[in-house]
Each structure stands twice: as C-alpha cells, then as structure tokens.
Design a protein around this motif. Structure first.
Motif, PDB file in Angstrom:
ATOM      1  N   GLY A  25     -18.334  20.831   0.619  1.00  0.00           N
ATOM      2  CA  GLY A  25     -17.575  20.778   1.862  1.00  0.00           C
ATOM      3  C   GLY A  25     -17.001  19.409   2.169  1.00  0.00           C
ATOM      4  N   ILE A  26     -17.622  18.356   1.636  1.00  0.00           N
ATOM      5  CA  ILE A  26     -17.141  16.997   1.882  1.00  0.00           C
ATOM      6  C   ILE A  26     -15.733  16.789   1.305  1.00  0.00           C
ATOM      7  CG2 ILE A  26     -18.173  16.040  -0.204  1.00  0.00           C
ATOM      8  CD1 ILE A  26     -18.805  13.521   1.354  1.00  0.00           C
ATOM      9  N   ILE A  27     -15.391  17.533   0.255  1.00  0.00           N
ATOM     10  CA  ILE A  27     -14.046  17.430  -0.306  1.00  0.00           C
ATOM     11  C   ILE A  27     -13.022  17.939   0.705  1.00  0.00           C
ATOM     12  CG2 ILE A  27     -12.499  18.248  -2.129  1.00  0.00           C
ATOM     13  CD1 ILE A  27     -14.914  18.338  -3.987  1.00  0.00           C
ATOM     14  N   GLU A  28     -13.336  19.072   1.326  1.00  0.00           N
ATOM     15  CA  GLU A  28     -12.445  19.605   2.352  1.00  0.00           C
ATOM     16  C   GLU A  28     -12.333  18.642   3.527  1.00  0.00           C
ATOM     17  OE1 GLU A  28     -11.768  23.834   4.747  1.00  0.00           O
ATOM     18  OE2 GLU A  28     -13.341  23.626   3.219  1.00  0.00           O
ATOM     19  N   ASP A  29     -13.464  18.053   3.917  1.00  0.00           N
ATOM     20  CA  ASP A  29     -13.441  17.087   5.020  1.00  0.00           C
ATOM     21  C   ASP A  29     -12.605  15.861   4.676  1.00  0.00           C
ATOM     22  OD1 ASP A  29     -15.079  18.718   6.521  1.00  0.00           O
ATOM     23  OD2 ASP A  29     -16.932  17.670   5.972  1.00  0.00           O
ATOM     24  N   HIS A  30     -12.655  15.449   3.417  1.00  0.00           N
ATOM     25  CA  HIS A  30     -11.910  14.252   3.018  1.00  0.00           C
ATOM     26  C   HIS A  30     -10.411  14.424   3.235  1.00  0.00           C
ATOM     27  CE1 HIS A  30     -10.755  10.685   0.737  1.00  0.00           C
ATOM     28  NE2 HIS A  30      -9.923  11.444   0.043  1.00  0.00           N
ATOM     29  N   PHE A  31      -9.912  15.643   3.048  1.00  0.00           N
ATOM     30  CA  PHE A  31      -8.476  15.891   3.201  1.00  0.00           C
ATOM     31  C   PHE A  31      -8.120  16.437   4.585  1.00  0.00           C
ATOM     32  CE2 PHE A  31      -9.015  15.981  -1.457  1.00  0.00           C
ATOM     33  CZ  PHE A  31      -8.047  15.053  -1.797  1.00  0.00           C
ATOM     34  N   ASP A  32      -8.996  16.197   5.542  1.00  0.00           N
ATOM     35  CA  ASP A  32      -8.747  16.624   6.923  1.00  0.00           C
ATOM     36  C   ASP A  32      -8.637  15.395   7.829  1.00  0.00           C
ATOM     37  OD1 ASP A  32      -8.363  18.243   9.083  1.00  0.00           O
ATOM     38  OD2 ASP A  32     -10.316  19.247   8.971  1.00  0.00           O
ATOM     39  N   ILE A  56     -11.110  12.550  -6.795  1.00  0.00           N
ATOM     40  CA  ILE A  56     -10.236  13.667  -6.474  1.00  0.00           C
ATOM     41  C   ILE A  56      -8.970  13.192  -5.778  1.00  0.00           C
ATOM     42  CG2 ILE A  56     -11.429  14.132  -4.286  1.00  0.00           C
ATOM     43  CD1 ILE A  56      -9.744  16.698  -6.661  1.00  0.00           C
ATOM     44  N   GLN A  57      -9.034  12.103  -5.016  1.00  0.00           N
ATOM     45  CA  GLN A  57      -7.839  11.583  -4.346  1.00  0.00           C
ATOM     46  C   GLN A  57      -6.835  11.063  -5.381  1.00  0.00           C
ATOM     47  OE1 GLN A  57      -7.108  11.202  -0.660  1.00  0.00           O
ATOM     48  NE2 GLN A  57      -5.190  11.259  -1.824  1.00  0.00           N
ATOM     49  N   HIS A  58      -7.326  10.383  -6.402  1.00  0.00           N
ATOM     50  CA  HIS A  58      -6.437   9.897  -7.455  1.00  0.00           C
ATOM     51  C   HIS A  58      -5.674  11.052  -8.101  1.00  0.00           C
ATOM     52  CE1 HIS A  58      -7.519   5.608  -7.821  1.00  0.00           C
ATOM     53  NE2 HIS A  58      -8.770   5.963  -7.578  1.00  0.00           N
ATOM     54  N   VAL A  59      -6.374  12.162  -8.361  1.00  0.00           N
ATOM     55  CA  VAL A  59      -5.756  13.276  -9.067  1.00  0.00           C
ATOM     56  C   VAL A  59      -4.790  14.028  -8.145  1.00  0.00           C
ATOM     57  CG1 VAL A  59      -6.202  15.347 -10.435  1.00  0.00           C
ATOM     58  CG2 VAL A  59      -7.771  13.422 -10.566  1.00  0.00           C
ATOM     59  N   VAL A  60      -5.140  14.163  -6.877  1.00  0.00           N
ATOM     60  CA  VAL A  60      -4.214  14.757  -5.911  1.00  0.00           C
ATOM     61  C   VAL A  60      -2.960  13.894  -5.784  1.00  0.00           C
ATOM     62  CG1 VAL A  60      -3.884  15.257  -3.442  1.00  0.00           C
ATOM     63  CG2 VAL A  60      -5.927  16.077  -4.627  1.00  0.00           C
ATOM     64  N   ASP A  61      -3.141  12.569  -5.798  1.00  0.00           N
ATOM     65  CA  ASP A  61      -1.976  11.674  -5.759  1.00  0.00           C
ATOM     66  C   ASP A  61      -1.058  11.921  -6.954  1.00  0.00           C
ATOM     67  OD1 ASP A  61      -2.964  10.527  -3.457  1.00  0.00           O
ATOM     68  OD2 ASP A  61      -3.762   8.743  -4.445  1.00  0.00           O
ATOM     69  N   GLU A  62      -1.654  12.145  -8.120  1.00  0.00           N
ATOM     70  CA  GLU A  62      -0.856  12.440  -9.317  1.00  0.00           C
ATOM     71  C   GLU A  62      -0.015  13.698  -9.104  1.00  0.00           C
ATOM     72  OE1 GLU A  62      -1.542  14.145 -13.844  1.00  0.00           O
ATOM     73  OE2 GLU A  62      -3.124  12.913 -12.947  1.00  0.00           O
ATOM     74  N   ALA A  71      -2.904  -1.016   9.421  1.00  0.00           N
ATOM     75  CA  ALA A  71      -2.743  -0.770   7.980  1.00  0.00           C
ATOM     76  C   ALA A  71      -3.727   0.280   7.491  1.00  0.00           C
ATOM     77  CB  ALA A  71      -2.922  -2.072   7.205  1.00  0.00           C
ATOM     78  N   GLU A  72      -4.980   0.180   7.916  1.00  0.00           N
ATOM     79  CA  GLU A  72      -5.997   1.145   7.494  1.00  0.00           C
ATOM     80  C   GLU A  72      -5.677   2.541   8.020  1.00  0.00           C
ATOM     81  OE1 GLU A  72      -6.535  -1.764   8.785  1.00  0.00           O
ATOM     82  OE2 GLU A  72      -7.989  -2.892   7.580  1.00  0.00           O
ATOM     83  N   LEU A  73      -5.201   2.622   9.268  1.00  0.00           N
ATOM     84  CA  LEU A  73      -4.858   3.908   9.856  1.00  0.00           C
ATOM     85  C   LEU A  73      -3.685   4.548   9.119  1.00  0.00           C
ATOM     86  CD1 LEU A  73      -5.219   6.024  12.060  1.00  0.00           C
ATOM     87  CD2 LEU A  73      -3.742   4.636  13.543  1.00  0.00           C
ATOM     88  N   GLU A  74      -2.676   3.754   8.815  1.00  0.00           N
ATOM     89  CA  GLU A  74      -1.508   4.289   8.107  1.00  0.00           C
ATOM     90  C   GLU A  74      -1.887   4.755   6.708  1.00  0.00           C
ATOM     91  OE1 GLU A  74       1.360   1.191   8.241  1.00  0.00           O
ATOM     92  OE2 GLU A  74       1.997   1.646  10.298  1.00  0.00           O
ATOM     93  N   ALA A  75      -2.797   4.031   6.061  1.00  0.00           N
ATOM     94  CA  ALA A  75      -3.229   4.421   4.717  1.00  0.00           C
ATOM     95  C   ALA A  75      -3.953   5.768   4.743  1.00  0.00           C
ATOM     96  CB  ALA A  75      -4.127   3.343   4.126  1.00  0.00           C
ATOM     97  N   LEU A  76      -4.807   5.976   5.742  1.00  0.00           N
ATOM     98  CA  LEU A  76      -5.507   7.253   5.867  1.00  0.00           C
ATOM     99  C   LEU A  76      -4.524   8.401   6.062  1.00  0.00           C
ATOM    100  CD1 LEU A  76      -8.612   6.561   8.148  1.00  0.00           C
ATOM    101  CD2 LEU A  76      -8.606   7.112   5.711  1.00  0.00           C
ATOM    102  N   GLN A  77      -3.579   8.208   6.953  1.00  0.00           N
ATOM    103  CA  GLN A  77      -2.641   9.279   7.279  1.00  0.00           C
ATOM    104  C   GLN A  77      -1.691   9.568   6.128  1.00  0.00           C
ATOM    105  OE1 GLN A  77      -1.006   7.674  10.919  1.00  0.00           O
ATOM    106  NE2 GLN A  77      -2.617   8.581  12.193  1.00  0.00           N
ATOM    107  N   LYS A  78      -1.335   8.536   5.375  1.00  0.00           N
ATOM    108  CA  LYS A  78      -0.416   8.704   4.250  1.00  0.00           C
ATOM    109  C   LYS A  78      -1.032   9.561   3.152  1.00  0.00           C
ATOM    110  CE  LYS A  78      -0.015   5.179   1.532  1.00  0.00           C
ATOM    111  NZ  LYS A  78      -0.587   5.713   0.264  1.00  0.00           N
ATOM    112  N   ASP A  79      -2.351   9.475   2.981  1.00  0.00           N
ATOM    113  CA  ASP A  79      -3.014  10.185   1.893  1.00  0.00           C
ATOM    114  C   ASP A  79      -3.202  11.667   2.164  1.00  0.00           C
ATOM    115  OD1 ASP A  79      -3.228   7.911   0.374  1.00  0.00           O
ATOM    116  OD2 ASP A  79      -5.275   7.447   0.999  1.00  0.00           O
TER     117      ASP A  79
END
Length: 293
Positions: free
Chosen positions: A63-70, A39-45, A86-94
């Motif tokens: 519910g895990i999908i909602e949690d993933h984007f929180d 789902i992250q790949h498709v949201v990125d698209e 780097a890992e923190l910035e990657a999480l926040q960027k997504d």
C-alpha cells in the motif's frame, strides 16, 4: 510524442527476498536510489516516453506504493508554511495526474506472466508496455522512449529490449535468437527461458522492458506453469510468436539489476555521480572510502 503506446504495466508484487531484512516491512520497489524510490525512477522513464496510464500490479503490504503516488496534504501544507517552495514543487511534479493510475492485486505469487495477466481488464484491447522495476536503466533518453520510437518506425507487433551478456551467463536469463536487422531492431527467431548451459541461441537477454500486443492476455490465461513452477511471460510470448512477429531492440544506456545487492549499490553510485548537485562531493567521499579499504 507518439500516442501509439498509452498504457504501461508495472509488476510490483514481488516479495524482495534477496533484500531481507530491509524488505520485511517495506516493498523493495521503495528502496531508494540516491533520493528517489526505485519505482519512481521507472515511472519517470515511462512518463518521459509519453505514457498516460500507469498500471501497478501489487500484492499484500504494498500500500505504501499507492501512498507514494498520492497527495500528502499535511506534508505539503507544512512545506508551504515553512517556505520550502523547491521541495513542494518537486513533490507535485512527480505525481501522475488524477485518473492516470490504476492498482490491481496479484493475490498469489504465480510469476511475472500471471502478474501481467492481472492487468488485462485495465489495459483492454490495445498494445501496452511492461516495465520491471528491478531493472533500472541510466540513459540520456529513456529506454522506453527509444523503444516506442523503434516500434513506430518499424510497425513492430511486439518489441523487447535486449542486452548482451557473457555467453557463460546466458543460462540465467530469458534469451532470444537474433535474425535479420530491422533498423535499430532485429527479428527475433526464437525465445528460451533460462536455457541449459551451452544451448542458448545467442547472448542477448530479455531486459525487462516490453511492448506487447493485447493478444498475449488470452495466452497468459491458459499458460501452464514453467520455470520455477510459475506462469512465465516468456512462455506465453513463445506461443504468441507463432502468429505475430517479435523484434529485439538494443537500447542505448546502462542497466542496473536492482534486485541484486551489487546492482543496487552500483545504481546508487552511477546515479549519484550523474547528479550535478552532489557528484563532486560524492566522488570525494568515494575516494576517501576506497583509500580506507
């Protein structure tokens, strides 16, 4: 970036039965392609295409999908304390920005058309995109971004991404009839959901990326059940086609059907080989495995 299409609907209420037992407790949309959930790949698209509002049609145990984007403050604090910048910035960027996400439930498994209809009040009276997370597309420019460019150029009423399939496989898909060329797109003359073998009007399948006008919602609200005893989006589009034009768009890229085991494994291989940080070692690993078998 065009603002003609601001909202995108992601139907994510499916049960994922083709991936049991992996999807018994985890949504199929959270299966990872390399190191990112599907789902992250498709949201990125969609984000690359300029989408501003992401609408998820979910179901039970999603519910895990909602949690993933929180935000996850414990994880973010731990990464910050350990100097994993780097890992923190990657999480926040997504993460989409606050207010950019909406979640609504499809409380009965009544098909794709019903799932899209569940988003009607959030979409409102404006054209919108639909992206099926099962269909993962690898391309230099996102498929939806290509579609929006074509939509703006042709003033398209409704635009469907299409893919050529082997004629003998056409009966497995929603198929469109091809009419006159219209720039990068073409007029759709007819649509058939899973035509009988040998009766398909072409070998162009509806891919799983749509730009639709809001009038589709009134039709979905009165649509009778079709193939699979479900409310089919294609059936409502056929009815809308009587009053509005539909265009097919042959995008540039490669699609992987991640609702299928082979498609999912192929997507992992393709996306891994496209990653500069792991492609060299992954290619070596693949060669070793192939030698063993």
């Amino acid at each position: 970036m065009s603002k003609s299409i601001r909202k995108a609907v992601f139907p994510v209420a499916g049960l994922g039965t083709r991936f049991l037992p992996a999807t018994k407790a985890m949504p199929k949309e959270m299966l990872t392609v390399v190191d990112r959930p599907l789902i992250q790949h498709v949201v990125d698209e969609a984000r690359e295409a300029g989408i501003e509002h992401f609408i998820f049609v979910t179901g039970r145990n999603k519910g895990i999908i909602e949690d993933h984007f929180d935000r996850q403050f414990e994880l973010e604090t731990t990464l910050e304390q350990r100097g994993k910048t780097a890992e923190l910035e990657a999480l926040q960027k997504d993460l989409p920005q606050p207010g950019q996400m909406s979640f609504t439930r499809q409380q009965e498994p009544l098909g794709l058309g019903h799932a899209v209809w569940c988003a009607r009040d959030i979409v409102g009276d404006e054209p919108f995109a639909v992206l099926l997370p099962d269909m993962l597309i690898h391309s230099k420019k996102s498929c939806l971004a290509q579609m929006i460019d074509a939509y703006d150029t042709n003033s398209s009423a409704n635009l469907l991404a299409v893919e050529e399939v082997a004629p003998e496989e056409a009966h497995r898909y929603g198929i469109v009839g091809r009419g006159d060329a219209r720039g990068a797109a073409f007029d759709i003359t007819e649509m058939v959901e899973k035509p009988a073998p040998g009766s398909a009007p072409s070998n162009f399948m509806i891919l799983g990326r749509y730009i639709l006008q809001p009038e589709i919602f009134d039709l979905l609200g009165t649509q009778v059940k079709g193939a699979g005893n479900e409310i089919q989006l294609t059936d409502a589009m056929i009815r809308l086609h009587k009053d509005q034009s539909f265009h097919g768009f042959a995008y540039e890229g490669t699609v992987y059907d991640c609702g299928d085991r082979i498609g999912f494994l192929s997507a992992n291989t393709a996306f891994a080989l496209a990653r500069e940080d792991i492609s060299k070692e992954y290619r070596k690993a693949l060669n070793r495995i192939l030698q063993d078998f």
